[in-house]
Design a protein around this motif. Structure first.
Motif, mmCIF file in Angstrom:
data_model
loop_
_atom_site.group_PDB
_atom_site.id
_atom_site.type_symbol
_atom_site.label_atom_id
_atom_site.label_comp_id
_atom_site.label_asym_id
_atom_site.label_seq_id
_atom_site.Cartn_x
_atom_site.Cartn_y
_atom_site.Cartn_z
ATOM 1 N N LEU A 171 3.062 -4.237 3.196
ATOM 2 C CA LEU A 171 4.021 -3.143 3.343
ATOM 3 C C LEU A 171 3.265 -1.846 3.059
ATOM 4 O O LEU A 171 2.368 -1.846 2.212
ATOM 5 C CB LEU A 171 5.158 -3.269 2.326
ATOM 6 N N ALA A 172 3.644 -0.757 3.739
ATOM 7 C CA ALA A 172 2.964 0.516 3.494
ATOM 8 C C ALA A 172 3.893 1.700 3.674
ATOM 9 O O ALA A 172 4.815 1.668 4.495
ATOM 10 C CB ALA A 172 1.761 0.666 4.420
ATOM 11 N N THR A 173 3.600 2.751 2.894
ATOM 12 C CA THR A 173 4.306 4.028 3.019
ATOM 13 C C THR A 173 3.283 5.152 3.078
ATOM 14 O O THR A 173 2.308 5.147 2.329
ATOM 15 C CB THR A 173 5.234 4.298 1.815
ATOM 16 N N THR A 174 3.515 6.101 3.970
ATOM 17 C CA THR A 174 2.716 7.323 4.001
ATOM 18 C C THR A 174 3.617 8.439 4.503
ATOM 19 O O THR A 174 4.554 8.195 5.271
ATOM 20 C CB THR A 174 1.438 7.179 4.860
ATOM 21 N N GLY A 175 3.365 9.652 4.046
ATOM 22 C CA GLY A 175 4.205 10.763 4.478
ATOM 23 C C GLY A 175 4.084 11.949 3.544
ATOM 24 O O GLY A 175 3.166 12.032 2.731
ATOM 25 N N VAL A 176 5.046 12.857 3.693
ATOM 26 C CA VAL A 176 5.058 14.102 2.922
ATOM 27 C C VAL A 176 6.330 14.147 2.082
ATOM 28 O O VAL A 176 7.437 14.236 2.625
ATOM 29 C CB VAL A 176 5.005 15.330 3.851
ATOM 30 N N ARG A 195 12.007 13.919 -4.926
ATOM 31 C CA ARG A 195 12.528 12.668 -5.479
ATOM 32 C C ARG A 195 13.350 11.913 -4.428
ATOM 33 O O ARG A 195 13.228 10.699 -4.285
ATOM 34 C CB ARG A 195 13.372 12.946 -6.721
ATOM 35 N N ASP A 196 14.187 12.640 -3.693
ATOM 36 C CA ASP A 196 15.019 12.018 -2.658
ATOM 37 C C ASP A 196 14.162 11.384 -1.557
ATOM 38 O O ASP A 196 14.443 10.269 -1.105
ATOM 39 C CB ASP A 196 15.954 13.046 -2.012
ATOM 40 N N VAL A 197 13.139 12.111 -1.114
ATOM 41 C CA VAL A 197 12.275 11.616 -0.036
ATOM 42 C C VAL A 197 11.528 10.365 -0.485
ATOM 43 O O VAL A 197 11.450 9.378 0.255
ATOM 44 C CB VAL A 197 11.303 12.717 0.440
ATOM 45 N N ARG A 198 11.004 10.388 -1.690
ATOM 46 C CA ARG A 198 10.272 9.217 -2.193
ATOM 47 C C ARG A 198 11.193 8.006 -2.313
ATOM 48 O O ARG A 198 10.836 6.893 -1.921
ATOM 49 C CB ARG A 198 9.625 9.538 -3.544
ATOM 50 N N ALA A 246 0.867 -1.183 0.000
ATOM 51 C CA ALA A 246 0.000 0.000 0.000
ATOM 52 C C ALA A 246 0.900 1.228 0.000
ATOM 53 O O ALA A 246 1.755 1.365 0.873
ATOM 54 C CB ALA A 246 -0.902 0.009 1.231
ATOM 55 N N GLU A 247 0.705 2.089 -0.973
ATOM 56 C CA GLU A 247 1.586 3.250 -1.102
ATOM 57 C C GLU A 247 0.801 4.544 -1.178
ATOM 58 O O GLU A 247 -0.239 4.609 -1.802
ATOM 59 C CB GLU A 247 2.438 3.125 -2.357
ATOM 60 N N SER A 248 1.365 5.557 -0.561
ATOM 61 C CA SER A 248 0.828 6.903 -0.708
ATOM 62 C C SER A 248 1.910 7.748 -1.369
ATOM 63 O O SER A 248 1.982 7.792 -2.590
ATOM 64 C CB SER A 248 0.393 7.468 0.650
ATOM 65 N N LEU A 249 2.802 8.357 -0.596
ATOM 66 C CA LEU A 249 3.779 9.279 -1.178
ATOM 67 C C LEU A 249 4.703 8.623 -2.191
ATOM 68 O O LEU A 249 5.212 9.303 -3.086
ATOM 69 C CB LEU A 249 4.611 9.960 -0.085
ATOM 70 N N THR A 250 4.924 7.326 -2.102
ATOM 71 C CA THR A 250 5.821 6.659 -3.047
ATOM 72 C C THR A 250 5.152 6.367 -4.384
ATOM 73 O O THR A 250 5.831 6.043 -5.354
ATOM 74 C CB THR A 250 6.401 5.368 -2.441
ATOM 75 N N GLY A 251 3.844 6.463 -4.463
ATOM 76 C CA GLY A 251 3.124 6.427 -5.730
ATOM 77 C C GLY A 251 3.387 5.234 -6.626
ATOM 78 O O GLY A 251 3.380 5.373 -7.848
#
Length: 156
Positions: free
Chosen positions: A95-100, A136-139, A22-27
């Motif tokens: 697995l999951a990612t969320t953030g800004v 790009r770096d954060v993702r 499940a992805e948010s910011l990583t798209g």
């Protein structure tokens, strides 16, 4: 490519476990990184990009009250996303990612604020990070972080 994606897939295969993301910011970056590994289909069930907050509830089953109280950028939301994708896609591991990712703040959270989670049949794991760099770096770092956590959780 780092060794983490292959290590995650190999460790899951050794356990006879399947994966979902499940992805948010990583798209979709985490899922794409796993798919880059030959043979990923032996364990990878699929991925869901729930970029909009309401999709985290409607598609992944994250409690709407949790989202209303904490917002989408929260460690408990990351765990709920991982648990939800695991259940929705019929996988053993979520697995999951969320953030800004940035460049702007979101709901009072600075760019680089990221939460990654891994949920297995045995336990729930979450890591909160403050990542440097541009969008790009954060993702990329968020993708690496969730795969590193998964490699650690699933073992050698």
């Amino acid at each position: 490519m780092s060794a983490a994606p292959a290590a995650v897939l190999d460790a899951a295969a050794r356990r006879g476990w399947s994966l979902a993301v499940a992805e948010s910011l990583t798209g979709g970056l985490v899922t794409a990184t796993l798919v880059d590994v030959p043979g990923a289909s032996r364990v990878l069930r699929g991925g869901v990009v729930a970029y909009a907050t309401e999709l985290k509830a409607s598609v992944l089953g994250v409690d709407a009250a949790l989202l209303a109280a904490r917002g989408a950028v929260d460690p408990e939301v990351a765990v709920a996303m991982a648990a939800g994708v695991r259940q929705r896609l019929g996988a053993d591991v979520g697995l999951a990612t969320t953030g800004v990712a940035g460049p702007d703040q979101q709901d009072g959270h600075a760019p680089g604020t990221v939460h990654v989670a891994v949920v297995t049949p045995e336990a729930r794991h979450v890591r909160s990070l403050d990542l440097p760099g541009d969008r790009r770096d954060v993702r990329a770092a968020a993708c690496a972080a969730v795969l590193s956590l998964a490699a650690q959780v699933l073992g050698p």
